[in-house]
Motif scaffolding. Structure first.
Motif, mmCIF file in Angstrom:
data_model
loop_
_atom_site.group_PDB
_atom_site.id
_atom_site.type_symbol
_atom_site.label_atom_id
_atom_site.label_comp_id
_atom_site.label_asym_id
_atom_site.label_seq_id
_atom_site.Cartn_x
_atom_site.Cartn_y
_atom_site.Cartn_z
ATOM 1 N N ASN A 128 0.815 -1.208 0.000
ATOM 2 C CA ASN A 128 0.000 0.000 0.000
ATOM 3 C C ASN A 128 0.852 1.263 0.000
ATOM 4 O O ASN A 128 0.408 2.320 0.440
ATOM 5 C CB ASN A 128 -0.965 -0.006 1.189
ATOM 6 C CG ASN A 128 -2.176 -0.885 0.944
ATOM 7 O OD1 ASN A 128 -3.117 -0.486 0.260
ATOM 8 N ND2 ASN A 128 -2.155 -2.094 1.483
ATOM 9 N N ASN A 311 -6.608 -2.265 3.151
ATOM 10 C CA ASN A 311 -5.847 -1.926 1.947
ATOM 11 C C ASN A 311 -6.382 -0.656 1.303
ATOM 12 O O ASN A 311 -7.069 -0.712 0.283
ATOM 13 C CB ASN A 311 -5.907 -3.089 0.953
ATOM 14 C CG ASN A 311 -5.293 -4.363 1.468
ATOM 15 O OD1 ASN A 311 -4.093 -4.561 1.379
ATOM 16 N ND2 ASN A 311 -6.121 -5.232 2.034
ATOM 17 N N LYS A 318 -2.224 -1.511 -5.412
ATOM 18 C CA LYS A 318 -2.354 -2.936 -5.124
ATOM 19 C C LYS A 318 -3.527 -3.457 -5.946
ATOM 20 O O LYS A 318 -4.572 -2.800 -6.011
ATOM 21 C CB LYS A 318 -2.593 -3.139 -3.626
ATOM 22 C CG LYS A 318 -2.549 -4.599 -3.164
ATOM 23 C CD LYS A 318 -2.548 -4.664 -1.641
ATOM 24 C CE LYS A 318 -2.395 -6.091 -1.151
ATOM 25 N NZ LYS A 318 -2.266 -6.164 0.324
ATOM 26 N N HIS A 344 -1.832 -9.209 4.347
ATOM 27 C CA HIS A 344 -2.788 -8.621 3.413
ATOM 28 C C HIS A 344 -4.102 -8.172 4.054
ATOM 29 O O HIS A 344 -4.790 -7.311 3.505
ATOM 30 C CB HIS A 344 -3.064 -9.597 2.270
ATOM 31 C CG HIS A 344 -1.835 -9.924 1.472
ATOM 32 N ND1 HIS A 344 -1.280 -9.029 0.586
ATOM 33 C CD2 HIS A 344 -1.034 -11.022 1.471
ATOM 34 C CE1 HIS A 344 -0.186 -9.563 0.046
ATOM 35 N NE2 HIS A 344 -0.008 -10.767 0.578
#
Length: 585
Positions: A128, A311, A318, A344
């Motif tokens: 990120n 995220n 990403k 993640h």
């Protein structure tokens, strides 16, 4: 060009629900907006020129990786939010001797203003662009912050890791020679600005080599990987001579919940809650900025509708398809889940190759009241380990409906605290204070004390068997047998433990196992690693020497007997060989 207004608008959109965010990001935005509105009453001011100044600096910073290499960085809205928080809020400088505000020397009568935030904590999932953000901050603090002789450092567990932020910054200068190249020079060891006598260097985690620093900015990369707090403490101490230093921790979630990173995370959450003084456990700290991008407690990590929470750069830096591929792999392979969850989804787990799904384990909270448990058949598993370490005993009750209830007792010789790491000694003392661990006197365990405690513990219950590993426990088992307790040997072999482990896992996943949420047992369960053999058998291992698993092994030992014909009582004497039998006569 990025603007302060975009950062403010980001906070407003998060609070309104227009941008999907977890509770901690929402709290960071609420705190920011509250400080904009009410901060001046506490002596906190927001300087738009200062906030815009750092955003302007990023106009000349190029991308260093991917298909955008060489092109100017376009800050994402969450990046802008972080930057205007750290660099936009200021407070008057106070003379520590007089307690009065320090005034500017230009005769204007205006106070000298310095940055409010001295510490920042940024936790977000991988890929990120947090290193890109950090490299820009490092360059800004080195040559654009107006600090003479600025010392800026990136620190990590290894020099190679510390060089990630440093090397990205160096490439930025190479890719922008007409802009950044006018302000900075570099060599293999440092980036420096000659006219201000400032420099930026990478540092490894050897805390002893960090003494004597005078830090204007310290960036600690992948803080979760630091096994001790030494680097953080040394850097924090070295900022004392600067008026507006910054110590910036950047990380993804990790495994070590006993380390400095998780400690800072816990503090960060309490600070985020601190803008509401009515929240229990909240902390007021106007010098600490924190933002944590993660899933909320009840979110399903495999539901892509919540992935943006961990995220914020998803779809920009990403890729959705890549994350879907990793999620599919994690669903199909248990061993891939830990990496998916931590890297993640930015969720913390304890062991790097954990066997148990700790999210499911920690949800198994309910255990029946004792008067009800007394009506169920009981098996007890004992793992004596050795006399200088943890010993464990675990009760397993089975209901008529096939549910399992679990409770445990643990003992540790007090002398062990002087021989283990400082972090483990602190954890053991904490568990002892919670009455979840019994510290015995001396350097070795007194098995007679455990025998006495075990007898009292099972008194009045429908005890079927006490199961134990005969290795190193012969004398202990003989003394219990003399008291008439039903004992049975369960050697710790793959044959005995594999099916028991699989049964425990199935019970946890189906919600039919219930335990007392003993933090010591939870920690041990999260330490278990397994290696599957060609016959699909498993056996409990531990990830590190200090990652104890005695409690779960005692549980598996007891469960192995539950699975043997319902745990029919076995005469202890019948399990002894003739020589042992003669010795007892």
């Amino acid at each position: 060009m990025a603007t302060v207004a975009e950062g403010i608008r980001y906070a407003e959109r998060v609070v309104s629900g227009e941008i999907l965010a977890c509770q901690y990001v929402r709290l960071a935005c609420l705190r920011f907006l509250d400080d904009l509105k009410n901060g001046e009453a506490r002596g906190i001011y927001f300087s738009r020129p200062r906030a815009q100044h750092v955003l302007n600096f990023y106009k000349v910073i190029p991308h260093v990786k991917g298909n955008l290499v060489g092109q100017p960085i376009e800050l994402m809205d969450w990046h802008i939010f972080i930057l205007i928080n750290i660099f936009g809020f200021v407070i008057p400088l106070i003379d520590e001797k007089t307690g009065e505000r320090v005034l500017k020397s230009d005769g204007s009568g205006k106070p000298v203003m310095v940055r409010r935030f001295r510490t920042a904590y940024n936790e977000v999932a991988r890929k990120n662009a947090k290193s890109t953000l950090s490299s820009g901050i490092a360059l800004y603090m080195t040559g654009a912050d107006g600090e003479g002789g600025a010392e800026v450092y990136s620190a990590a567990t290894t020099r190679d890791q510390a060089r990630i932020v440093f090397d990205d910054a160096k490439i930025m200068i190479k890719k922008a020679p007409l802009t950044l190249g006018r302000f900075f020079e570099f060599n293999k060891l440092a980036i420096y600005q000659e006219h201000s006598a400032s420099r930026f260097q990478p540092l490894s985690s050897d805390a002893h080599s960090l003494d004597g620093l005078n830090i204007h900015c310290g960036i600690v990369d992948e803080l979760h990987a630091h096994k001790t707090r030494d680097v953080w403490d040394v850097l924090e101490t070295a900022t004392g001579a600067r008026l507006q230093s910054l110590l910036f921790g950047i990380t993804t979630a990790g495994f070590n919940k006993a380390g400095i990173c998780y400690e800072l995370r816990d503090y960060a959450i309490k600070v985020l809650r601190g803008f509401d003084s009515n929240v229990a456990g909240a902390i007021k700290d106007d010098t600490f900025f924190s933002i944590i991008y993660t899933l909320d407690e009840n979110d399903d990590p495999f539901d892509e509708n919540v992935w943006l929470k961990a995220n914020p750069g998803l779809g920009t830096c990403k890729y959705w398809d890549d994350l879907r591929r990793l999620a599919k792999k994690a669903q199909e392979q248990v061993t891939a889940r830990v990496n998916f969850f931590t890297k993640h989804m930015n969720r913390w787990v304890t062991a790097e190759s954990a066997w148990m799904d700790m999210i499911k384990w920690e949800k198994c909270k309910y255990i029946a009241p004792q008067h009800e448990l007394n009506t169920y058949p009981l098996w007890v598993g004992v793992d004596l380990s050795n006399k200088i370490d943890i010993c464990a005993a675990v009760k397993v009750w089975r209901t008529n409906e096939g549910h399992i209830h679990v409770d445990g007792k643990f003992w540790l010789p007090e002398g062990r605290l002087a021989r283990c790491s400082r972090q483990m000694a602190e954890m053991y003392r904490k568990w002892a204070a919670l009455d979840r661990l019994t510290l015995t006197e001396g350097d070795v365990i007194d098995h007679a004390q455990i025998k006495e405690a075990l007898q009292a513990w099972v008194s009045g219950e429908s005890l079927k068997e006490i199961a134990f590993d005969p290795w190193s426990a012969t004398q202990f088992s003989l003394s219990l047998a003399e008291e008439g307790l039903p004992l049975v040997e369960v050697p710790q072999t793959v044959k005995n433990l594999s099916e028991a482990m699989k049964e425990v896992e199935a019970l946890v996943y189906s919600g039919r196992l219930h335990h007392t949420q003993n933090p010591l047992m939870n920690w041990m369960m999260s330490n278990i690693t397994v290696k599957i053999d060609k016959n699909d058998n498993i056996f409990p291992n531990k990830s590190t020497p200090e990652a104890k698993i005695d409690g779960p092994v005692a549980l598996f030992t007891a469960m192995s007997r539950v699975l043997v014909n319902g745990g029919n009582k076995t005469d202890f004497l019948s399990t002894l060989d003739p020589i042992e039998d003669l010795l007892m006569l």
